[in-house]
Design a protein around this motif. Sequence first.
Motif, mmCIF file in Angstrom:
data_model
loop_
_atom_site.group_PDB
_atom_site.id
_atom_site.type_symbol
_atom_site.label_atom_id
_atom_site.label_comp_id
_atom_site.label_asym_id
_atom_site.label_seq_id
_atom_site.Cartn_x
_atom_site.Cartn_y
_atom_site.Cartn_z
ATOM 1 N N MET A 121 0.847 -1.176 0.000
ATOM 2 C CA MET A 121 0.000 0.000 0.000
ATOM 3 C C MET A 121 0.888 1.233 0.000
ATOM 4 O O MET A 121 1.892 1.294 0.695
ATOM 5 N N LYS A 122 0.517 2.223 -0.789
ATOM 6 C CA LYS A 122 1.271 3.474 -0.870
ATOM 7 C C LYS A 122 0.338 4.647 -0.591
ATOM 8 O O LYS A 122 -0.800 4.653 -1.041
ATOM 9 N N VAL A 123 0.842 5.616 0.181
ATOM 10 C CA VAL A 123 0.083 6.835 0.473
ATOM 11 C C VAL A 123 1.024 8.033 0.380
ATOM 12 O O VAL A 123 2.239 7.881 0.503
ATOM 13 N N GLN A 124 0.444 9.207 0.160
ATOM 14 C CA GLN A 124 1.229 10.432 0.122
ATOM 15 C C GLN A 124 0.569 11.475 0.998
ATOM 16 O O GLN A 124 -0.656 11.536 1.092
ATOM 17 N N MET A 125 1.390 12.272 1.638
ATOM 18 C CA MET A 125 0.911 13.362 2.476
ATOM 19 C C MET A 125 1.693 14.612 2.095
ATOM 20 O O MET A 125 2.903 14.545 1.901
ATOM 21 N N GLU A 126 0.997 15.737 1.980
ATOM 22 C CA GLU A 126 1.657 16.986 1.615
ATOM 23 C C GLU A 126 1.135 18.105 2.500
ATOM 24 O O GLU A 126 -0.058 18.156 2.797
ATOM 25 N N ARG A 127 2.041 18.979 2.921
ATOM 26 C CA ARG A 127 1.641 20.095 3.765
ATOM 27 C C ARG A 127 2.590 21.271 3.549
ATOM 28 O O ARG A 127 3.781 21.075 3.369
ATOM 29 N N ALA A 128 2.060 22.474 3.555
ATOM 30 C CA ALA A 128 2.863 23.689 3.453
ATOM 31 C C ALA A 128 2.985 24.311 4.837
ATOM 32 O O ALA A 128 2.019 24.353 5.593
ATOM 33 N N LEU A 129 4.183 24.786 5.154
ATOM 34 C CA LEU A 129 4.445 25.435 6.440
ATOM 35 C C LEU A 129 5.013 26.821 6.182
ATOM 36 O O LEU A 129 5.745 27.027 5.215
ATOM 37 N N SER A 130 4.698 27.771 7.046
ATOM 38 C CA SER A 130 5.187 29.130 6.840
ATOM 39 C C SER A 130 6.535 29.381 7.514
ATOM 40 O O SER A 130 7.081 30.462 7.395
ATOM 41 N N ALA A 131 7.097 28.394 8.206
ATOM 42 C CA ALA A 131 8.415 28.541 8.833
ATOM 43 C C ALA A 131 9.510 28.305 7.797
ATOM 44 O O ALA A 131 9.313 27.570 6.832
ATOM 45 N N PRO A 132 10.674 28.927 8.002
ATOM 46 C CA PRO A 132 11.784 28.725 7.073
ATOM 47 C C PRO A 132 12.251 27.263 7.040
ATOM 48 O O PRO A 132 12.214 26.562 8.055
ATOM 49 N N LEU A 133 12.706 26.851 5.884
ATOM 50 C CA LEU A 133 13.157 25.477 5.667
ATOM 51 C C LEU A 133 14.192 25.030 6.697
ATOM 52 O O LEU A 133 14.045 23.965 7.302
ATOM 53 N N THR A 134 15.226 25.818 6.915
ATOM 54 C CA THR A 134 16.290 25.377 7.832
ATOM 55 C C THR A 134 15.788 25.226 9.256
ATOM 56 O O THR A 134 16.218 24.333 9.976
ATOM 57 N N GLN A 135 14.850 26.058 9.659
ATOM 58 C CA GLN A 135 14.298 25.951 11.004
ATOM 59 C C GLN A 135 13.479 24.670 11.156
ATOM 60 O O GLN A 135 13.579 23.967 12.163
ATOM 61 N N VAL A 136 12.680 24.340 10.152
ATOM 62 C CA VAL A 136 11.891 23.113 10.181
ATOM 63 C C VAL A 136 12.813 21.896 10.182
ATOM 64 O O VAL A 136 12.653 20.971 10.987
ATOM 65 N N TYR A 137 13.808 21.892 9.309
ATOM 66 C CA TYR A 137 14.754 20.780 9.256
ATOM 67 C C TYR A 137 15.508 20.627 10.580
ATOM 68 O O TYR A 137 15.622 19.519 11.112
ATOM 69 N N ASP A 138 16.038 21.725 11.115
ATOM 70 C CA ASP A 138 16.809 21.655 12.360
ATOM 71 C C ASP A 138 15.981 21.057 13.489
ATOM 72 O O ASP A 138 16.482 20.250 14.277
ATOM 73 N N LEU A 139 14.731 21.436 13.561
ATOM 74 C CA LEU A 139 13.882 20.903 14.619
ATOM 75 C C LEU A 139 13.510 19.445 14.352
ATOM 76 O O LEU A 139 13.635 18.589 15.232
ATOM 77 N N TYR A 140 13.081 19.150 13.138
ATOM 78 C CA TYR A 140 12.609 17.799 12.802
ATOM 79 C C TYR A 140 13.728 16.755 12.864
ATOM 80 O O TYR A 140 13.461 15.564 12.947
ATOM 81 N N SER A 141 14.967 17.198 12.837
ATOM 82 C CA SER A 141 16.096 16.267 12.908
ATOM 83 C C SER A 141 16.786 16.305 14.268
ATOM 84 O O SER A 141 17.894 15.801 14.417
ATOM 85 N N SER A 142 16.122 16.871 15.281
ATOM 86 C CA SER A 142 16.734 17.002 16.608
ATOM 87 C C SER A 142 16.154 16.009 17.611
ATOM 88 O O SER A 142 14.993 15.617 17.531
#
Length: 174
Positions: A1-22
């Motif tokens: 089974m395959k699914v996709q999820m998409e979402r837009a965020l108004s925070a800067p990319l590096t801030q989202v990445y830094d948090l999501y990888s911490s």
Amino acid sequence: MKVQMERALSAPLTQVYDLYSSEAFFHRRYAQSGVTDYCIEHCGPLAAAQVIRIELQPVLDLQYLPKAAARWLGRHQRMRYEMRWQRLSANAYTGSFSYQSQDFPVEVSGEIHLTEDQVGCRFVADVGVRCDLPLFGALAARAIGERTVHELGADLDALVNYLTESGSDAGPES
């Protein structure tokens, strides 16, 4: 089974990445969702990637499975989560992830793409679920796929809450 999820965020990319990888994000995320039985085995650079490896034992929602399959699986499963983040360019990251059960034949894997856009960043997750249970494999894969999408959404909600509380405007655009 395959699914996709998409979402837009108004925070800067590096801030989202830094948090999501911490590591701090995962401690907070699990505390918010009531997961107490987990161990972060690794969170940091490994080879050319930022790697997060977590052993956890979540409580599963088995209401969508036939009773026989739910009894066989049980409500608690030992899982291993691993995410490998890599920077693709100045405005894009990709993360390959997997959840593997140590108790039954199921594997959830996929990729998360974080890309910069005009007002923040875009989160796109492609998820695949494979379940090799006799008789109930397709039902289990569907239930697990739906749960995975739900959990990814909860991850993003926790991320947005964390950024909002820290003073960033990180709300979803759409």
